[in-house]
Design an enzyme around this catalytic site. Structure first.
Site, PDB file in Angstrom:
ATOM      1  N   GLU A   1       0.822  -1.211  -0.004  1.00  0.00           N
ATOM      2  CA  GLU A   1      -0.092  -0.014  -0.105  1.00  0.00           C
ATOM      3  C   GLU A   1       0.919   1.170   0.052  1.00  0.00           C
ATOM      4  O   GLU A   1       1.479   1.635   1.088  1.00  0.00           O
ATOM      5  CB  GLU A   1      -0.812   0.128   1.190  1.00  0.00           C
ATOM      6  CG  GLU A   1      -1.872  -1.292   1.309  1.00  0.00           C
ATOM      7  CD  GLU A   1      -3.197  -1.022   0.419  1.00  0.00           C
ATOM      8  OE1 GLU A   1      -3.213   0.096  -0.070  1.00  0.00           O
ATOM      9  OE2 GLU A   1      -3.737  -2.110   0.079  1.00  0.00           O
TER      10      GLU A   1
ATOM     11  N   CYS B   1      -2.304   9.441   2.467  1.00  0.00           N
ATOM     12  CA  CYS B   1      -1.885   8.683   1.291  1.00  0.00           C
ATOM     13  C   CYS B   1      -2.590   9.309   0.149  1.00  0.00           C
ATOM     14  O   CYS B   1      -2.395   9.280  -1.194  1.00  0.00           O
ATOM     15  CB  CYS B   1      -1.627   7.408   1.562  1.00  0.00           C
ATOM     16  SG  CYS B   1      -3.082   6.735   1.979  1.00  0.00           S
TER      17      CYS B   1
HETATM   18  P1  NAD Z   1       8.213   4.658   4.854  1.00  0.00           P
HETATM   19  O1  NAD Z   1       8.357   3.848   3.857  1.00  0.00           O
HETATM   20  O2  NAD Z   1       9.418   5.427   5.173  1.00  0.00           O
HETATM   21  O3  NAD Z   1       8.177   3.955   6.191  1.00  0.00           O
HETATM   22  C1  NAD Z   1       6.948   2.912   6.351  1.00  0.00           C
HETATM   23  C2  NAD Z   1       7.507   1.885   7.284  1.00  0.00           C
HETATM   24  O4  NAD Z   1       8.563   1.239   6.605  1.00  0.00           O
HETATM   25  C3  NAD Z   1       7.976   2.277   8.754  1.00  0.00           C
HETATM   26  O5  NAD Z   1       7.470   1.232   9.789  1.00  0.00           O
HETATM   27  C4  NAD Z   1       9.572   2.213   8.887  1.00  0.00           C
HETATM   28  O6  NAD Z   1      10.076   1.855   9.704  1.00  0.00           O
HETATM   29  C5  NAD Z   1       9.665   1.174   7.797  1.00  0.00           C
HETATM   30  N1  NAD Z   1      11.022   1.339   7.036  1.00  0.00           N
HETATM   31  C6  NAD Z   1      11.682   2.669   6.599  1.00  0.00           C
HETATM   32  N2  NAD Z   1      12.755   2.224   5.868  1.00  0.00           N
HETATM   33  C7  NAD Z   1      12.865   1.113   5.667  1.00  0.00           C
HETATM   34  C8  NAD Z   1      14.001   0.468   5.238  1.00  0.00           C
HETATM   35  N3  NAD Z   1      14.915   0.851   4.372  1.00  0.00           N
HETATM   36  N4  NAD Z   1      13.880  -1.216   5.341  1.00  0.00           N
HETATM   37  C9  NAD Z   1      12.771  -1.646   5.867  1.00  0.00           C
HETATM   38  N5  NAD Z   1      11.912  -0.821   6.425  1.00  0.00           N
HETATM   39  C10 NAD Z   1      11.835   0.427   6.401  1.00  0.00           C
HETATM   40  O7  NAD Z   1       6.968   5.622   4.817  1.00  0.00           O
HETATM   41  P2  NAD Z   1       6.309   6.680   6.074  1.00  0.00           P
HETATM   42  O8  NAD Z   1       7.150   7.759   5.796  1.00  0.00           O
HETATM   43  O9  NAD Z   1       6.031   6.104   7.277  1.00  0.00           O
HETATM   44  O10 NAD Z   1       4.722   6.853   5.428  1.00  0.00           O
HETATM   45  C11 NAD Z   1       4.605   7.825   4.325  1.00  0.00           C
HETATM   46  C12 NAD Z   1       4.349   7.129   3.061  1.00  0.00           C
HETATM   47  O11 NAD Z   1       3.516   5.896   2.942  1.00  0.00           O
HETATM   48  C13 NAD Z   1       3.696   8.069   1.859  1.00  0.00           C
HETATM   49  O12 NAD Z   1       4.353   7.572   0.813  1.00  0.00           O
HETATM   50  C14 NAD Z   1       2.340   7.424   1.777  1.00  0.00           C
HETATM   51  O13 NAD Z   1       1.606   7.874   0.781  1.00  0.00           O
HETATM   52  C15 NAD Z   1       2.316   6.127   2.095  1.00  0.00           C
HETATM   53  N6  NAD Z   1       1.207   5.799   2.683  1.00  0.00           N
HETATM   54  C16 NAD Z   1       0.410   4.944   1.911  1.00  0.00           C
HETATM   55  C17 NAD Z   1      -0.861   4.558   2.362  1.00  0.00           C
HETATM   56  C18 NAD Z   1      -1.785   3.498   1.431  1.00  0.00           C
HETATM   57  O14 NAD Z   1      -2.644   2.941   2.095  1.00  0.00           O
HETATM   58  N7  NAD Z   1      -1.619   3.295   0.249  1.00  0.00           N
HETATM   59  C19 NAD Z   1      -1.149   5.004   3.629  1.00  0.00           C
HETATM   60  C20 NAD Z   1      -0.538   5.791   4.292  1.00  0.00           C
HETATM   61  C21 NAD Z   1       0.830   6.031   3.862  1.00  0.00           C
END
Ligand code: NAD
Length: 434
Positions: A211, A245
């Site tokens: 997602e 998002c």
């Molecule tokens: P992110 O990808 O930075 O982090 C998400 C999760 O991944 C966190 O738990 C984080 O600890 C982990 N993570 C971060 N870097 C990682 C790595 N290198 N390896 C493994 N895991 C890692 O995203 P965010 O900043 O928390 O959220 C914002 C993003 O999420 C935006 O792009 C938003 O559009 C998207 N989002 C999508 C939805 C949806 O339902 N489609 C919902 C909410 C947010």
């Protein structure tokens, strides 16, 4: 960390193999316990979301707790029927056989959650995982620590670790978990990290749901009800200070109604958040200084016709509308994820649609028009996750609409029955008589 992850997966797999979670009554009981746990922790959930993101109680309840409770109740109402084996016809060449599809849990699921709706986006997928009969490990976002701790405490109080567990931590924790052989991975977050998750999943051939995010356009055509469009765009864009998002990322507006729409948006912002939003203590904050700095750099793109002010100490950016933007502007190169709305003007929508189609597929698209021909054209011409006509965001609150992205905005979908489906393998069995 690696040992801890390995141990947790082993413990959960042993528990899963006892078969207890396959019992539908067990799952119903687990979901009921979750509901009671959420009710008990409600004040702490509201406090944590206030601490982490300055969400008001009304916003936190409406956009996080209420959505999770709604999904829980809907699932409890339908689970018996979803979980039942389903008889299907058998082809006529084998008249002595019957065919049945058995939904069965994958096993041990990993749920990785982001920070923007840190409660909803951890518990929404969990409901599906439990409903389908899986064990699960949740990895909440480290950027919203108060909510992460509360998720840990709530889950620990409601479930034994061998069934549902939370592993808190930063990237290393996620990496350690991604090294393990889970049976399913459900990831919500950025497109960049989505790629990392899918690569890790490929190592063990683990099925994934991703997602992700992206740039979701909102289009306001000349025949739209402008007051309604302004109301619904302001609500969708500035909820959680744009850190949603499916928020409209940018706006395409017909040149004949541009000035009027901008004025309606100005009036609506003032009506909803007060004449001076910088003094509105309950407007959500930007999650951290890194994101604040990233967003502040966009404030000088084009011309700020509404807003444009920010305060780094309070991580506050006021609702801002930017005019005179080009497709090459920095604000158009990445998902904004903040309270900044760039506006393009068109007299012919076709080149704009071509531009959207050339770019990565959006997670959402919103179209404001009464013209059914235009609705039809946009829906057939542009691929995107899902969206609304004459509304924003609400497609994701329906139990009957599977929610997810396509292309770079994600793969797979959930909500309602689809949350059960996504965490289930469908085992097809043909039974023949002697
Ligand atoms: P992110 O990808 O930075 O982090 C998400 C999760 O991944 C966190 O738990 C984080 O600890 C982990 N993570 C971060 N870097 C990682 C790595 N290198 N390896 C493994 N895991 C890692 O995203 P965010 O900043 O928390 O959220 C914002 C993003 O999420 C935006 O792009 C938003 O559009 C998207 N989002 C999508 C939805 C949806 O339902 N489609 C919902 C909410 C947010």
């Amino acid at each position: 960390m690696m040992n801890q992850a390995k141990q947790l997966v082993n413990t959960q797999r042993t528990f899963f193999n006892t078969g207890r979670t396959k019992n539908v009554e067990y799952r119903i009981d687990a979901l009921q316990r979750l509901r009671k746990g959420i009710e008990k922790y409600q004040q702490r959930i509201l406090d944590a979301l206030h601490t982490d993101l300055n969400k008001s109680a009304a916003e936190a309840y409406g956009s996080e707790i209420r959505i999770v409770l709604g999904e829980l109740d809907f699932t409890l109402e339908h689970l018996q029927e979803w979980a039942a084996p389903c008889s299907v016809p058998t082809s006529s060449i084998m008249p002595d056989a019957v065919s049945t599809i058995y939904p069965e849990p994958y096993g041990v699921a990993l749920i990785i959650a982001p920070w923007n709706y840190p409660f909803q986006l951890a518990f929404g997928p969990l409901i599906g995982a439990i409903a389908a009969g899986n064990c699960a490990v949740i990895k909440p976002s480290e950027l919203t620590p108060a909510t992460s701790h509360l998720i840990h405490d709530l889950i620990q109080e409601v479930y034994p670790q061998e069934y549902i567990a939370v592993m808190e931590g930063e990237v290393e924790t996620s990496t350690a978990l991604l090294n393990e052989k889970f049976d399913y991975i459900f990831f919500t977050g950025s497109t960049g990290v989505g790629r990392i998750v899918m690569k890790a999943a490929a190592e063990h051939l683990i099925p994934v749901t991703l997602e992700l995010g992206g740039k979701s356009p909102a289009i306001v055509h000349q025949d739209a009800d402008l007051q309604l469009a302004a109301q619904r765009i302001v609500r969708g864009k500035f909820l959680n200070a744009g850190q949603t998002c499916v928020a409209p990322d940018y706006l395409l507006v017909h040149e004949q109604v541009h000035d009027q729409l901008v004025e309606q948006i100005r009036a609506e912002i003032s009506e909803k958040f007060g004449a001076n939003v910088m003094e509105n203590a309950s407007f959500p904050h930007i999650v951290n200084a890194r994101n604040f700095d990233r967003l502040s750099a966009f404030l000088t793109n084009g011309t700020a016709v509404i807003g444009g002010r920010s305060n780094r100490d309070q991580l506050m950016i006021e609702p801002t509308v930017l005019d005179d933007i080009s497709w090459d502007s920095p604000v158009m190169q990445e998902e904004i994820f903040g309270p900044i709305l760039p506006v393009f003007t068109y007299n012919d929508l076709n080149p704009m649609l071509d531009e959207i189609v050339r770019r990565p597929k959006p997670l959402a698209l919103y179209l404001f028009t009464e013209s059914e021909a235009l609705q039809e054209q946009v829906l057939t011409q542009v691929s995107f996750g899902g969206g609304c006509i004459n509304e924003t965001l609400s497609h994701m609150t329906s139990h009957y609409l599977p929610f997810g992205g396509v292309g770079e905005s994600g793969m797979g979908s959930y909500h309602g029955k689809q949350s059960f489906e996504v965490f289930s393998h469908h085992k097809s069995i043909l039974k023949r008589s002697k």
